[in-house]
Design a protein around this motif. Structure first.
Motif, PDB file in Angstrom:
ATOM      1  N   MET A   1      28.199  16.516  62.337  1.00  0.00           N
ATOM      2  CA  MET A   1      27.031  16.054  63.085  1.00  0.00           C
ATOM      3  C   MET A   1      26.620  14.656  62.643  1.00  0.00           C
ATOM      4  O   MET A   1      26.269  13.799  63.459  1.00  0.00           O
ATOM      5  CB  MET A   1      25.871  17.042  62.889  1.00  0.00           C
ATOM      6  CG  MET A   1      26.059  18.383  63.577  1.00  0.00           C
ATOM      7  SD  MET A   1      24.707  19.540  63.224  1.00  0.00           S
ATOM      8  CE  MET A   1      23.337  18.654  63.974  1.00  0.00           C
ATOM      9  N   LEU A   2      26.680  14.406  61.332  1.00  0.00           N
ATOM     10  CA  LEU A   2      26.298  13.093  60.826  1.00  0.00           C
ATOM     11  C   LEU A   2      27.284  12.018  61.277  1.00  0.00           C
ATOM     12  O   LEU A   2      26.882  10.905  61.648  1.00  0.00           O
ATOM     13  CB  LEU A   2      26.221  13.126  59.298  1.00  0.00           C
ATOM     14  CG  LEU A   2      25.798  11.833  58.607  1.00  0.00           C
ATOM     15  CD1 LEU A   2      24.403  11.428  59.044  1.00  0.00           C
ATOM     16  CD2 LEU A   2      25.846  11.991  57.095  1.00  0.00           C
ATOM     17  N   LEU A   3      28.575  12.324  61.266  1.00  0.00           N
ATOM     18  CA  LEU A   3      29.581  11.369  61.725  1.00  0.00           C
ATOM     19  C   LEU A   3      29.369  11.003  63.195  1.00  0.00           C
ATOM     20  O   LEU A   3      29.428   9.829  63.581  1.00  0.00           O
ATOM     21  CB  LEU A   3      30.986  11.947  61.528  1.00  0.00           C
ATOM     22  CG  LEU A   3      31.536  11.969  60.106  1.00  0.00           C
ATOM     23  CD1 LEU A   3      32.830  12.771  60.042  1.00  0.00           C
ATOM     24  CD2 LEU A   3      31.781  10.553  59.611  1.00  0.00           C
ATOM     25  N   ILE A   4      29.128  12.009  64.030  1.00  0.00           N
ATOM     26  CA  ILE A   4      28.917  11.762  65.462  1.00  0.00           C
ATOM     27  C   ILE A   4      27.635  10.972  65.679  1.00  0.00           C
ATOM     28  O   ILE A   4      27.597   9.997  66.440  1.00  0.00           O
ATOM     29  CB  ILE A   4      28.878  13.091  66.239  1.00  0.00           C
ATOM     30  CG1 ILE A   4      30.246  13.788  66.154  1.00  0.00           C
ATOM     31  CG2 ILE A   4      28.491  12.863  67.697  1.00  0.00           C
ATOM     32  CD1 ILE A   4      30.250  15.192  66.717  1.00  0.00           C
ATOM     33  N   TYR A   5      26.572  11.380  64.998  1.00  0.00           N
ATOM     34  CA  TYR A   5      25.277  10.712  65.149  1.00  0.00           C
ATOM     35  C   TYR A   5      25.363   9.247  64.743  1.00  0.00           C
ATOM     36  O   TYR A   5      24.936   8.350  65.476  1.00  0.00           O
ATOM     37  CB  TYR A   5      24.242  11.444  64.303  1.00  0.00           C
ATOM     38  CG  TYR A   5      22.866  10.797  64.287  1.00  0.00           C
ATOM     39  CD1 TYR A   5      21.967  11.026  65.324  1.00  0.00           C
ATOM     40  CD2 TYR A   5      22.487   9.970  63.238  1.00  0.00           C
ATOM     41  CE1 TYR A   5      20.711  10.430  65.312  1.00  0.00           C
ATOM     42  CE2 TYR A   5      21.236   9.375  63.218  1.00  0.00           C
ATOM     43  CZ  TYR A   5      20.353   9.615  64.256  1.00  0.00           C
ATOM     44  OH  TYR A   5      19.121   9.015  64.242  1.00  0.00           O
ATOM     45  N   ALA A   6      25.930   8.984  63.565  1.00  0.00           N
ATOM     46  CA  ALA A   6      25.988   7.609  63.061  1.00  0.00           C
ATOM     47  C   ALA A   6      26.936   6.740  63.881  1.00  0.00           C
ATOM     48  O   ALA A   6      26.705   5.541  64.042  1.00  0.00           O
ATOM     49  CB  ALA A   6      26.415   7.611  61.597  1.00  0.00           C
ATOM     50  N   SER A   7      28.000   7.342  64.427  1.00  0.00           N
ATOM     51  CA  SER A   7      28.984   6.569  65.183  1.00  0.00           C
ATOM     52  C   SER A   7      28.489   6.191  66.574  1.00  0.00           C
ATOM     53  O   SER A   7      29.011   5.231  67.171  1.00  0.00           O
ATOM     54  CB  SER A   7      30.294   7.361  65.305  1.00  0.00           C
ATOM     55  OG  SER A   7      30.843   7.630  64.032  1.00  0.00           O
ATOM     56  N   LEU A   8      27.530   6.923  67.114  1.00  0.00           N
ATOM     57  CA  LEU A   8      27.018   6.637  68.462  1.00  0.00           C
ATOM     58  C   LEU A   8      25.671   5.926  68.448  1.00  0.00           C
ATOM     59  O   LEU A   8      25.125   5.608  69.506  1.00  0.00           O
ATOM     60  CB  LEU A   8      26.902   7.937  69.273  1.00  0.00           C
ATOM     61  CG  LEU A   8      28.217   8.677  69.516  1.00  0.00           C
ATOM     62  CD1 LEU A   8      27.966   9.970  70.282  1.00  0.00           C
ATOM     63  CD2 LEU A   8      29.193   7.793  70.288  1.00  0.00           C
ATOM     64  N   MET A   9      25.112   5.717  67.276  1.00  0.00           N
ATOM     65  CA  MET A   9      23.866   4.974  67.132  1.00  0.00           C
ATOM     66  C   MET A   9      24.004   3.598  67.789  1.00  0.00           C
ATOM     67  O   MET A   9      25.032   2.953  67.618  1.00  0.00           O
ATOM     68  CB  MET A   9      23.563   4.852  65.644  1.00  0.00           C
ATOM     69  CG  MET A   9      22.292   4.146  65.305  1.00  0.00           C
ATOM     70  SD  MET A   9      20.881   5.206  65.426  1.00  0.00           S
ATOM     71  CE  MET A   9      21.130   6.339  64.073  1.00  0.00           C
ATOM     72  N   PRO A  10      23.050   3.074  68.564  1.00  0.00           N
ATOM     73  CA  PRO A  10      21.723   3.628  68.878  1.00  0.00           C
ATOM     74  C   PRO A  10      21.661   4.326  70.240  1.00  0.00           C
ATOM     75  O   PRO A  10      20.627   4.294  70.892  1.00  0.00           O
ATOM     76  CB  PRO A  10      20.858   2.369  68.876  1.00  0.00           C
ATOM     77  CG  PRO A  10      21.753   1.316  69.437  1.00  0.00           C
ATOM     78  CD  PRO A  10      23.140   1.662  68.981  1.00  0.00           C
ATOM     79  N   TYR A 319      18.980   4.488  61.344  1.00  0.00           N
ATOM     80  CA  TYR A 319      19.429   3.421  62.241  1.00  0.00           C
ATOM     81  C   TYR A 319      20.056   2.265  61.462  1.00  0.00           C
ATOM     82  O   TYR A 319      21.182   1.853  61.739  1.00  0.00           O
ATOM     83  CB  TYR A 319      18.252   2.904  63.086  1.00  0.00           C
ATOM     84  CG  TYR A 319      18.615   1.735  63.966  1.00  0.00           C
ATOM     85  CD1 TYR A 319      19.105   1.943  65.251  1.00  0.00           C
ATOM     86  CD2 TYR A 319      18.492   0.420  63.510  1.00  0.00           C
ATOM     87  CE1 TYR A 319      19.449   0.866  66.055  1.00  0.00           C
ATOM     88  CE2 TYR A 319      18.838  -0.653  64.303  1.00  0.00           C
ATOM     89  CZ  TYR A 319      19.313  -0.425  65.583  1.00  0.00           C
ATOM     90  OH  TYR A 319      19.661  -1.490  66.373  1.00  0.00           O
ATOM     91  N   ASP A 320      19.324   1.711  60.503  1.00  0.00           N
ATOM     92  CA  ASP A 320      19.797   0.516  59.796  1.00  0.00           C
ATOM     93  C   ASP A 320      21.081   0.772  59.032  1.00  0.00           C
ATOM     94  O   ASP A 320      21.987  -0.067  59.013  1.00  0.00           O
ATOM     95  CB  ASP A 320      18.707   0.013  58.833  1.00  0.00           C
ATOM     96  CG  ASP A 320      17.488  -0.496  59.568  1.00  0.00           C
ATOM     97  OD1 ASP A 320      17.661  -1.250  60.532  1.00  0.00           O
ATOM     98  OD2 ASP A 320      16.358  -0.120  59.198  1.00  0.00           O
ATOM     99  N   TYR A 321      21.183   1.933  58.399  1.00  0.00           N
ATOM    100  CA  TYR A 321      22.383   2.222  57.619  1.00  0.00           C
ATOM    101  C   TYR A 321      23.574   2.551  58.513  1.00  0.00           C
ATOM    102  O   TYR A 321      24.709   2.191  58.203  1.00  0.00           O
ATOM    103  CB  TYR A 321      22.119   3.379  56.649  1.00  0.00           C
ATOM    104  CG  TYR A 321      21.038   3.053  55.638  1.00  0.00           C
ATOM    105  CD1 TYR A 321      20.909   1.766  55.122  1.00  0.00           C
ATOM    106  CD2 TYR A 321      20.139   4.014  55.205  1.00  0.00           C
ATOM    107  CE1 TYR A 321      19.926   1.455  54.203  1.00  0.00           C
ATOM    108  CE2 TYR A 321      19.143   3.709  54.283  1.00  0.00           C
ATOM    109  CZ  TYR A 321      19.043   2.426  53.786  1.00  0.00           C
ATOM    110  OH  TYR A 321      18.062   2.113  52.871  1.00  0.00           O
ATOM    111  N   ALA A 322      23.314   3.239  59.623  1.00  0.00           N
ATOM    112  CA  ALA A 322      24.405   3.583  60.540  1.00  0.00           C
ATOM    113  C   ALA A 322      24.941   2.336  61.241  1.00  0.00           C
ATOM    114  O   ALA A 322      26.147   2.182  61.418  1.00  0.00           O
ATOM    115  CB  ALA A 322      23.928   4.597  61.575  1.00  0.00           C
ATOM    116  N   MET A 323      24.054   1.428  61.649  1.00  0.00           N
ATOM    117  CA  MET A 323      24.490   0.212  62.324  1.00  0.00           C
ATOM    118  C   MET A 323      25.154  -0.752  61.344  1.00  0.00           C
ATOM    119  O   MET A 323      26.046  -1.507  61.712  1.00  0.00           O
ATOM    120  CB  MET A 323      23.300  -0.468  63.001  1.00  0.00           C
ATOM    121  CG  MET A 323      22.689   0.348  64.131  1.00  0.00           C
ATOM    122  SD  MET A 323      23.849   0.734  65.456  1.00  0.00           S
ATOM    123  CE  MET A 323      24.071  -0.879  66.200  1.00  0.00           C
TER     124      MET A 323
END
Length: 416
Positions: A1-10, A319-323
């Protein structure tokens, strides 16, 4: 879930793009296009990204008595499917770029993690869980010392771009500061005092708490040597990091911090536990605000606030860390959770706060979130800093973790 969430941000989806053009663009990267340029850091990050998931899936299946081939095949297939699913969805986003190279490297990453899981997974998992349990019950300071040492090393070696090219190492060497006068002019005095000296003083005290020796003086001496050598080795390692260089001032201030930690340990040896906890709480608060507000170049103009407020998309968690998606962002993520967790843990020991079973953890999360709002709010008046809602979320998560940590049985007076 974290991989999908961070990869599709924002999540800025746009379905008006031509799929045919997107499909051609998907294969334009290396190695499918040998002439394409490739970033070494991008390759490294993609090779690391799915390894933990591949490792965990393989270990989970092996613990369920699945054979090696099935475990590795399933873990590799799951990682590959998640990656291709994410890359296909990225075709319909504005901020993200779909890449066949990412899919290939992520698949290799998952398989590599699975292979490691087959070779060492069960043994590492079982022994790791046993070590964590024993350390937490007997010497939780060991865990804190390792986390702080890891964050210190990550901070010193950022941006994590290693090199063994003699030409690059030579350039780093030429840029180095071997003069104390020049070295200390790189940062103001309070930076050396808090960012280096205080950190190594705390590391020395933590190291001395679990080193094996009957005499506290001998333990502190050993801790000074360990901390000083750790500081020196990190500074030498900077020569092998692109865009970093050696600074003798870091080594000197680190050793001074270690000796200062030894002095603090000797002076506080006869003090009550409550006094030591008070110092720990105060130093964590001081260090947290220092990290948030450095370099203290405040501009108290109210008119600038609307332009510096985070946009709606930046309200998304992580947001900031994923981007950013760099190893340095991972370090900042851990740091933003670790410091408030330690603060809440010490407050819980010292004053008995956040111990109520039903809502104590949520009170800790709210407390740290408010602390984060105050810190990030101060950055609205710092031209060189930008407030981050992500850090507020991390503070809240750290407060929650610090509150759920078990200290002692309820019938023990932890404040005495």
């Amino acid at each position: 879930m974290l991989l999908i969430y961070a990869s599709l941000m924002p999540f800025d989806f746009s379905f008006g793009k031509g799929l045919q053009d997107q499909y051609k663009f998907f294969w334009r990267y290396w190695p499918f296009n040998p002439k394409a340029r490739i970033s070494g850091s991008d390759v490294l990050s993609n090779l690391i990204l799915y390894a933990p998931l591949g490792w965990m899936i393989t270990v989970r299946l092996r613990l369920s008595s699945c054979n090696s081939i099935i475990s590795l095949t399933v873990s590799g297939l799951i990682c590959s499917l998640i990656s291709i699913f994410v890359e296909l969805l990225q075709m319909f986003t504005v901020s993200r770029v779909a890449s066949g190279s990412d899919w290939l490297l992520n698949t290799i990453s998952g398989i590599a993690g699975g292979l490691f899981g087959l070779a060492f997974g069960q043994r590492v998992w079982i022994s790791g869980i046993d070590w964590l349990k024993n350390s937490w019950q007997n010497k939780p300071v060991v865990i804190a010392a390792l986390i702080l040492a890891g964050l210190t090393a990550a901070d010193a070696l950022s941006p994590f771009m290693p090199t063994i090219l003699l030409k690059q190492v030579g350039r780093n060497f030429k840029r180095s500061h071997f003069s104390l006068n020049l070295g200390f002019t790189v940062h103001p005095w309070h930076w050396w005092l808090l960012k280096v000296g205080l950190v190594y003083a705390c590391l020395t005290l933590l190291f001395s708490s679990f080193l094996k020796h009957k005499s506290s003086f001998s333990r502190l001496v050993q801790a000074v040597v360990v901390g000083g050598l750790f500081c020196s080795s990190l500074e030498v390692a900077k020569l092998f990091i692109v865009s970093r260089s050696f600074n003798i001032a870091n080594v000197v201030s680190g050793w001074v911090g270690c000796i200062g930690g030894m002095a603090i340990g000797l002076l506080s040896e006869k003090q009550e536990t409550t006094a030591k906890l008070n110092w720990g709480i105060g130093l964590i608060l001081l260090y947290s605000f220092y990290l948030a507000w450095f370099p203290f170049s405040f501009n108290w103009s109210i008119e600038q606030i609307p332009a510096r407020l985070p946009s709606v998309s930046k309200l998304l968690p992580l947001y900031d860390y994923a981007m950013g998606a760099s190893l340095n962002h991972a370090r900042l993520f851990v740091q933003s959770i670790f410091l408030p967790a330690m603060l809440v843990y010490l407050l819980k020991i010292r004053f008995g706060w956040f111990k109520r079973k039903h809502y104590g953890v949520w009170m800790a999360a709210v407390f740290c979130a408010v602390l984060g709002v105050f810190q990030e709010g101060g950055q609205l008046f710092l031209p060189s800093r930008y407030p981050s809602v992500t850090d507020i979320y991390c503070f809240a998560a750290g407060g929650y973790l610090g509150a759920v940590a078990v200290i002692f049985p309820d019938n023990v007076d932890v404040r005495g």
